[in-house]
Design an enzyme around this catalytic site. Sequence first.
Site, short mmCIF file in Angstrom:
data_model
loop_
_atom_site.label_atom_id
_atom_site.label_comp_id
_atom_site.label_asym_id
_atom_site.label_seq_id
_atom_site.Cartn_x
_atom_site.Cartn_y
_atom_site.Cartn_z
N ASP A 20 1.29 0.46 13.11
CA ASP A 20 0.32 -0.12 12.17
C ASP A 20 -0.86 -0.63 12.96
OD1 ASP A 20 1.90 0.28 9.85
OD2 ASP A 20 3.01 -1.56 10.22
N ASP A 38 0.56 4.21 4.93
CA ASP A 38 0.82 3.14 3.98
C ASP A 38 -0.20 3.16 2.84
OD1 ASP A 38 2.92 2.31 5.62
OD2 ASP A 38 1.70 0.78 6.62
#
Length: 167
Positions: free
Chosen positions: A127, A141
């Site tokens: 991330d 995501d």
Amino acid sequence: MTVSDAAVTRRPIAGALVGATILVVLDQVTKWWALNALDDGRTIDLVWTLRFALAFNEGMAFSQGTGLGRVIALIALVVVGALVRSLRTATDTRARLATVLIIGGALGNVIDRVFRGSSWLDGAVVDFIDLQWWPVFNVADMGIVCGAILLAVSVISPARKTDYPHA
């Protein structure tokens, strides 16, 4: 349903899978960039609270389920299989696009679990998009969340079919 009706409602899934593949490639390229540009703890401030900062997620959304990466990945693969299968009969364009986004996002994160760990499905998801007031996330995501919202909208508000007069 007649044979011709079945032919009309069945849609080829090749185009949808190309769309999902494009999302997976975009996700993996941005993660590769993040791993190289942010690997030393560096952050890149962009606008307001938006910045790029590297983080690793061994769980699922909001870092829930840490340590269950293998289970999460297997469930994701089952869901992807079901979604690919659903593309054969989906007629609503919004639902098809939503499904493509969810498939691409799920596969992007499963790839991390497969290739970024020391053993099978042991890897953490990369991330790097950090709003500082929301959990750090990635392109995959975004695909999953946008796809889920669009799918909900398509279920709540079905597409209107225009009836044209028959000759």
